[in-house]
Design a protein around this motif. Structure first.
Motif, PDB file in Angstrom:
ATOM      1  N   LYS A   6      37.905  -1.361  12.267  1.00  0.00           N
ATOM      2  CA  LYS A   6      38.362  -1.184  10.889  1.00  0.00           C
ATOM      3  C   LYS A   6      38.711   0.273  10.610  1.00  0.00           C
ATOM      4  O   LYS A   6      39.628   0.560   9.848  1.00  0.00           O
ATOM      5  CB  LYS A   6      37.269  -1.641   9.909  1.00  0.00           C
ATOM      6  N   ALA A  15      42.021   0.997  12.346  1.00  0.00           N
ATOM      7  CA  ALA A  15      43.130   0.333  11.643  1.00  0.00           C
ATOM      8  C   ALA A  15      43.398   0.976  10.284  1.00  0.00           C
ATOM      9  O   ALA A  15      44.386   0.660   9.629  1.00  0.00           O
ATOM     10  CB  ALA A  15      42.825  -1.150  11.468  1.00  0.00           C
ATOM     11  N   GLY A  16      42.493   1.854   9.850  1.00  0.00           N
ATOM     12  CA  GLY A  16      42.729   2.560   8.590  1.00  0.00           C
ATOM     13  C   GLY A  16      42.187   1.837   7.371  1.00  0.00           C
ATOM     14  O   GLY A  16      42.518   2.178   6.247  1.00  0.00           O
ATOM     15  N   PHE A  17      41.345   0.828   7.590  1.00  0.00           N
ATOM     16  CA  PHE A  17      40.781   0.125   6.434  1.00  0.00           C
ATOM     17  C   PHE A  17      39.567   0.872   5.883  1.00  0.00           C
ATOM     18  O   PHE A  17      39.462   1.071   4.684  1.00  0.00           O
ATOM     19  CB  PHE A  17      40.409  -1.308   6.818  1.00  0.00           C
ATOM     20  N   LEU A  18      38.689   1.301   6.777  1.00  0.00           N
ATOM     21  CA  LEU A  18      37.514   2.059   6.348  1.00  0.00           C
ATOM     22  C   LEU A  18      37.681   3.520   6.741  1.00  0.00           C
ATOM     23  O   LEU A  18      38.209   3.811   7.814  1.00  0.00           O
ATOM     24  CB  LEU A  18      36.252   1.515   7.021  1.00  0.00           C
ATOM     25  N   LYS A  39      49.320   3.634  10.254  1.00  0.00           N
ATOM     26  CA  LYS A  39      49.370   2.194   9.978  1.00  0.00           C
ATOM     27  C   LYS A  39      50.692   1.584  10.421  1.00  0.00           C
ATOM     28  O   LYS A  39      50.761   0.420  10.812  1.00  0.00           O
ATOM     29  CB  LYS A  39      49.151   1.933   8.483  1.00  0.00           C
ATOM     30  N   TYR A  59      47.278  -5.112  13.433  1.00  0.00           N
ATOM     31  CA  TYR A  59      45.840  -5.346  13.295  1.00  0.00           C
ATOM     32  C   TYR A  59      45.563  -6.799  12.951  1.00  0.00           C
ATOM     33  O   TYR A  59      46.137  -7.352  12.013  1.00  0.00           O
ATOM     34  CB  TYR A  59      45.297  -4.417  12.207  1.00  0.00           C
ATOM     35  N   PRO A  99      42.463  -8.690  11.655  1.00  0.00           N
ATOM     36  CA  PRO A  99      41.080  -8.532  11.215  1.00  0.00           C
ATOM     37  C   PRO A  99      40.231  -9.720  11.692  1.00  0.00           C
ATOM     38  O   PRO A  99      40.764 -10.772  12.030  1.00  0.00           O
ATOM     39  CB  PRO A  99      41.183  -8.527   9.690  1.00  0.00           C
ATOM     40  N   PRO A 152      42.181 -13.377   8.436  1.00  0.00           N
ATOM     41  CA  PRO A 152      42.456 -13.762   7.050  1.00  0.00           C
ATOM     42  C   PRO A 152      43.955 -13.772   6.744  1.00  0.00           C
ATOM     43  O   PRO A 152      44.718 -13.006   7.326  1.00  0.00           O
ATOM     44  CB  PRO A 152      41.770 -12.662   6.238  1.00  0.00           C
ATOM     45  N   SER A 153      44.361 -14.693   5.874  1.00  0.00           N
ATOM     46  CA  SER A 153      45.752 -14.703   5.422  1.00  0.00           C
ATOM     47  C   SER A 153      45.790 -15.363   4.046  1.00  0.00           C
ATOM     48  O   SER A 153      44.821 -15.967   3.621  1.00  0.00           O
ATOM     49  CB  SER A 153      46.632 -15.458   6.413  1.00  0.00           C
ATOM     50  N   ILE A 176      54.803  -9.983   5.390  1.00  0.00           N
ATOM     51  CA  ILE A 176      54.240  -8.918   6.235  1.00  0.00           C
ATOM     52  C   ILE A 176      55.366  -8.050   6.810  1.00  0.00           C
ATOM     53  O   ILE A 176      55.289  -6.815   6.803  1.00  0.00           O
ATOM     54  CB  ILE A 176      53.387  -9.527   7.378  1.00  0.00           C
ATOM     55  N   ARG A 231      56.102  -4.099   6.083  1.00  0.00           N
ATOM     56  CA  ARG A 231      56.147  -3.150   7.183  1.00  0.00           C
ATOM     57  C   ARG A 231      57.524  -2.503   7.321  1.00  0.00           C
ATOM     58  O   ARG A 231      57.828  -1.880   8.337  1.00  0.00           O
ATOM     59  CB  ARG A 231      55.732  -3.844   8.482  1.00  0.00           C
ATOM     60  N   GLN A 245      51.384 -12.114  12.607  1.00  0.00           N
ATOM     61  CA  GLN A 245      51.580 -11.022  11.644  1.00  0.00           C
ATOM     62  C   GLN A 245      51.228  -9.670  12.269  1.00  0.00           C
ATOM     63  O   GLN A 245      51.776  -8.649  11.882  1.00  0.00           O
ATOM     64  CB  GLN A 245      50.824 -11.275  10.331  1.00  0.00           C
ATOM     65  N   THR A 304      41.593 -10.959   2.824  1.00  0.00           N
ATOM     66  CA  THR A 304      42.985 -10.512   2.911  1.00  0.00           C
ATOM     67  C   THR A 304      43.132  -9.061   2.461  1.00  0.00           C
ATOM     68  O   THR A 304      44.147  -8.435   2.762  1.00  0.00           O
ATOM     69  CB  THR A 304      43.904 -11.389   2.041  1.00  0.00           C
ATOM     70  N   GLU A 352      41.689  -6.686   3.686  1.00  0.00           N
ATOM     71  CA  GLU A 352      41.756  -5.914   4.909  1.00  0.00           C
ATOM     72  C   GLU A 352      43.181  -5.910   5.469  1.00  0.00           C
ATOM     73  O   GLU A 352      43.655  -4.916   6.008  1.00  0.00           O
ATOM     74  CB  GLU A 352      40.796  -6.529   5.924  1.00  0.00           C
ATOM     75  N   PRO A 406      51.340  -0.571   5.906  1.00  0.00           N
ATOM     76  CA  PRO A 406      51.712   0.816   5.562  1.00  0.00           C
ATOM     77  C   PRO A 406      52.130   0.959   4.099  1.00  0.00           C
ATOM     78  O   PRO A 406      53.240   1.351   3.785  1.00  0.00           O
ATOM     79  CB  PRO A 406      52.868   1.117   6.520  1.00  0.00           C
TER      80      PRO A 406
END
Lengths: 317, 244
Positions: free
Chosen positions: A45, A48-51, A73, A78, A80, A84-85, A98, A102, A145, B81, B83, B89
């Motif tokens: 995480k 991936a830049g989430f935390l 990013k 990534y 997770p 999740p979607s 997505i 991007r 994705q 989601t 996350e 980006p």
């Protein structure tokens, strides 16, 4: 390329990730192994830049994940944990979203989305809402994705969790196919997966790196490395033979598989002497196998050794 | 900007992909009509204006807007989601603003669908359409302020029911900030200056001013600042609570 330097994450007193430093080059598939709660997901995480890290740093293709977050990013794909979607969206709408987020637009978007649909065999579920899909398809949508923008770095948190053996096989093939020019990090607690897809394995437990080696090197740490297993009807005769080979350190018998296993003294080869002696004594074996090592045993030794120390520490305190 | 638009489009489409949108719009229109005709006595007042219609909007929003805002972030958190969204980006504020604007546009659509009442009043008499336009604007701004509060509270919890109830309570306090119920409570513990400041925060008084047809810059700024403040707070809360 992924690089972490003393990467740490603390929650109050609890240290989830403790000063992890490693580097993954393009073409490498790094397998992240560890018991549940070891800090695998937290590390991913952060990359991936989430935390945000509590201390230390991580960079992706030279972009720091905190100071240059958007650039990092952009080059990262990534998946997770749990894939999740947005359940109410159709597969096609989700992948389009997505891709657009991007920065892939117009004809190129259509082409990229078509390509990942092809790669992950999603044709039949394109107009279905994602919440109605089976677990295997949801996971494949999650993978789709993650690669829709053809990222240089791919971070996959348990990509094969919950898939049936055929689907696992396909996902592994997909990872292998992409491995050539990408930097890939895969977390798993399925040990066979490490051998199937990873060029390098990092074992972490309680936030620390305990081992960093190729799968073959890890196997070589096993006491079963270069061991010889055999199946025979003449159990007593075979045991007698194994006891007479000088370099055999121990003999084990598995009552379930009915296999005899001879474990060599460190660094010794026992396959040739055993097979010669068996032949000379005329003991028929239905199977004779040289083992490369047992990953699960290595894993247990490495991660439990750590636990053992802690228990000892607690006992002292 | 294009990132906000991407988030906005996805979010708005998701309302209409589930029954949420249709249930909300139907209930909103039914209640708005019922309040106007039965409690507001639209016909009996014999006035060609929409005051009986707009008077009840704050109370309608008090329960309906939290029903929209409760899922804004808590659902993202619950399904994981968030996350996915925050590793795309796009920046945090683009995500917060995009989602907020989608919810606001959705309520705007519901509000716009009350147009038959505007046609009715124009058919029955000759109202001041300038005032009606101002009232619609005021109503829309107030809905945005409610939503921004809801966005922040939704970011605090992964439980939508908790988010709904807390949002109703906080919105209720903001509605009645200028009224004795709230002011008396505050005056016990706070100096007069703070009491005055709180009384200036009332949604009702700012809305009432715009609904009368007086578009005062101060009222617009008030709602604008309220929205900006709560959206900023949303971003802070999301950032703080990402880990759990």
């Amino acid at each position: 390329m992924i690089e972490t330097r003393q990467l740490s994450k603390r929650y109050g007193e609890f240290t989830a990730v403790d000063a992890i430093t490693f580097k993954v080059e393009p073409g490498q598939v790094l397998g992240f192994l560890g018991p549940n709660g070891a800090g695998k997901s937290t590390t991913m995480k952060m990359i991936a830049g989430f935390l945000g890290p509590s201390s230390g740093s991580a960079s992706v293709c030279g972009h720091d994940v905190v100071d240059d977050a958007l650039a990092a990013k952009r080059v990262t794909g990534y998946l997770p944990e749990g894939a999740p979607s947005y359940g109410e969206m159709t597969t096609r709408a989700f992948l389009n979203f997505i891709a657009e987020a991007r920065g892939i637009r117009g004809a190129r978007r259509a082409q990229r989305v078509e390509e990942v649909i092809e790669r992950l065999h999603l044709h039949n579920v394109l107009e279905q809402s994602i919440e109605t899909l089976s677990k295997g398809f949801k996971r494949r949508v999650g993978l789709a994705q993650a690669i829709v923008h053809d990222p240089a770095v791919l971070i996959l948190d348990e990509p094969t969790d919950g898939l049936d053996p055929n689907q696992k096989f396909e996902v592994r093939n997909l990872i292998n196919a992409m491995a050539k020019d990408k930097t890939i990090v895969v977390s798993t607690h399925i040990l066979e997966e490490v051998q199937a897809v990873c060029t390098r394995a990092v074992i972490i437990a309680r936030g620390k790196i305990l081992a960093d080696a190729t799968p073959a090197e890890l196997e070589a740490r096993s006491r079963y490395h270069q061991a010889v297993s055999l199946t025979t009807t003449n159990l007593a005769g075979a045991k007698d033979v194994l006891a007479r080979v000088a370099d055999v350190a121990a003999v084990e018998y598995d009552t379930i598989t009915r296999r005899l296993t001879a474990i060599p003294k460190p660094g010794r080869q026992i396959f040739a002497p055993i097979s010669e002696l068996l032949q000379a004594q005329g003991i028929a074996v239905s199977e004779l196998q040289l083992e490369s090592g047992r990953m699960d045993e290595v894993f247990r030794t490495i991660t439990h050794g750590d636990l053992g120390e802690d228990l000892a520490e607690e006992a002292r305190a | 900007m294009s990132n906000i638009l991407t988030v906005f489009k996805r979010e708005l489409a998701s309302y209409f992909a589930t029954p949420v949108a249709y249930v909300f719009i139907v209930i909103f229109l039914l209640l708005a009509g019922a309040f106007t005709f039965y409690i507001g006595n639209f016909y009996q007042t014999n006035q060609a204006d929409l005051l009986p219609f707009f008077t009840f909007h704050p109370w309608l929003y008090l329960f309906l807007v939290p029903a929209v805002s409760m899922r804004l972030w808590s659902e993202e958190r619950k399904s994981g989601t968030i996350e996915l969204l925050l590793t795309l980006p796009i920046t945090m504020w683009q995500a917060v603003v995009g989602k907020f604007l989608a919810a606001w546009a959705f309520i705007g659509i519901a509000l716009a669908l009350t147009f038959p009442i505007w046609i009715t009043v124009n058919y029955l008499g000759s109202p001041d359409n300038g005032v009606i336009f101002a009232s619609y604007l005021g109503s829309f701004l107030m809905a945005g302020a409610f939503l921004a509060i809801g966005s922040c509270i939704s970011a605090c919890t992964r439980n939508q029911v908790v988010a709904f109830i807390l949002t109703v309570v906080v919105c209720f306090l903001f509605l009645l900030a200028g009224y004795p119920l709230v002011l008396n409570a505050i005056s016990v513990i706070a100096p007069q200056g703070l009491v005055d400041a709180v009384s200036g925060l009332s949604f009702l008084s700012h809305f009432a001013a715009i609904a009368k047809g007086v578009i005062d810059l101060r009222d617009l700024v008030y709602f604008g600042l309220t929205i900006a403040f709560w959206l900023y707070a949303s971003a802070v809360v999301i950032d703080l609570k990402k880990a759990d």
